[in-house]
Design an enzyme around this catalytic site. Structure first.
Site, mmCIF file in Angstrom:
data_model
loop_
_atom_site.group_PDB
_atom_site.id
_atom_site.type_symbol
_atom_site.label_atom_id
_atom_site.label_comp_id
_atom_site.label_asym_id
_atom_site.label_seq_id
_atom_site.Cartn_x
_atom_site.Cartn_y
_atom_site.Cartn_z
ATOM 1 N N HIS A 1 3.027 -6.885 2.245
ATOM 2 C CA HIS A 1 2.191 -7.880 2.928
ATOM 3 C C HIS A 1 2.262 -9.188 2.141
ATOM 4 C CE1 HIS A 1 -0.324 -4.961 5.387
ATOM 5 N NE2 HIS A 1 0.133 -4.140 4.465
ATOM 6 N N ASN B 1 0.851 -1.190 0.000
ATOM 7 C CA ASN B 1 0.000 0.000 0.000
ATOM 8 C C ASN B 1 0.883 1.234 0.000
ATOM 9 O OD1 ASN B 1 -2.464 -1.456 0.164
ATOM 10 N ND2 ASN B 1 -2.146 -1.761 2.360
ATOM 11 N N HIS C 1 6.429 -1.583 3.301
ATOM 12 C CA HIS C 1 6.296 -2.984 3.723
ATOM 13 C C HIS C 1 5.474 -3.725 2.692
ATOM 14 C CE1 HIS C 1 3.200 -0.496 5.622
ATOM 15 N NE2 HIS C 1 2.380 -1.516 5.466
HETATM 16 P P1 AMP Z 1 -0.600 -0.865 6.021
HETATM 17 O O1 AMP Z 1 -2.029 -0.597 6.373
HETATM 18 O O2 AMP Z 1 -0.409 -1.374 4.629
HETATM 19 O O3 AMP Z 1 0.296 0.317 6.343
HETATM 20 O O4 AMP Z 1 -0.154 -2.054 6.958
HETATM 21 C C1 AMP Z 1 0.342 -1.879 8.237
HETATM 22 C C2 AMP Z 1 0.266 -3.208 8.923
HETATM 23 O O5 AMP Z 1 1.081 -3.168 10.089
HETATM 24 C C3 AMP Z 1 -1.148 -3.601 9.380
HETATM 25 O O6 AMP Z 1 -1.535 -4.824 8.749
HETATM 26 C C4 AMP Z 1 -1.001 -3.767 10.892
HETATM 27 O O7 AMP Z 1 -1.758 -4.833 11.400
HETATM 28 C C5 AMP Z 1 0.490 -4.016 11.041
HETATM 29 N N1 AMP Z 1 1.069 -3.690 12.327
HETATM 30 C C6 AMP Z 1 0.844 -2.580 13.070
HETATM 31 N N2 AMP Z 1 1.570 -2.633 14.198
HETATM 32 C C7 AMP Z 1 2.289 -3.790 14.163
HETATM 33 C C8 AMP Z 1 3.218 -4.420 15.039
HETATM 34 N N3 AMP Z 1 3.595 -3.849 16.198
HETATM 35 N N4 AMP Z 1 3.727 -5.624 14.682
HETATM 36 C C9 AMP Z 1 3.353 -6.207 13.524
HETATM 37 N N5 AMP Z 1 2.487 -5.655 12.649
HETATM 38 C C10 AMP Z 1 1.950 -4.472 12.965
#
Ligand code: AMP
Length: 117
Positions: A102, A87, A100
């Site tokens: 996914h 994203n 990141h």
């Molecule tokens: P996005 O919405 O593409 O920015 O994805 C961010 C992702 O980070 C989401 O799927 C969250 O669930 C994940 N996330 C947020 N905090 C953490 C954390 N402390 N450890 C692992 N994943 C996380």
């Protein structure tokens, strides 16, 4: 000290459920999984969004894909299939501003995106 959540996981300031690490790439399980397998794969270098990539970042982005391939094999989702999503910026749903990827798999996934009008 960085305010970036994923830099803090990289630096061990916040605990991450790490599944892979090398000099350039870190991978950890998503804290709020949307599929049986939901792994986040990041460059160790802080890059906020795809828009902020420079020419020197091209190779590490390739490593995100090769890491995803290896984790998919390890987690036994290669054959059935998996989805890789990046994203970029708010309207796409990016909530953590450190690039990141996914990796989602382990069951049948729904449509890739909601209908966009
Ligand atoms: P996005 O919405 O593409 O920015 O994805 C961010 C992702 O980070 C989401 O799927 C969250 O669930 C994940 N996330 C947020 N905090 C953490 C954390 N402390 N450890 C692992 N994943 C996380």
């Amino acid at each position: 000290m960085s305010d970036c959540l994923f830099c803090k996981i990289r630096d061990g300031e916040i605990q991450g459920d790490i599944v892979f690490e090398d000099d350039d790439v870190l991978a950890f399980n998503d804290v709020n999984p949307h599929a049986p397998v939901h792994v986040l794969i990041i460059p160790k270098k802080h890059i906020s969004t795809v828009n902020d990539m420079s020419a020197e970042d091209v190779s590490v982005m390739g490593k995100l894909f090769s890491t995803a391939k290896n984790i998919a094999l390890q987690r036994d989702v290669s054959e059935d299939g998996y989805r890789l999503v990046v994203n970029s910026n708010k309207q796409a749903g990016q909530s953590v501003f450190h690039i990141h990827m996914h990796l989602l798999g382990g069951n049948k996934l729904g449509p890739m995106v909601d209908r966009i009008d």
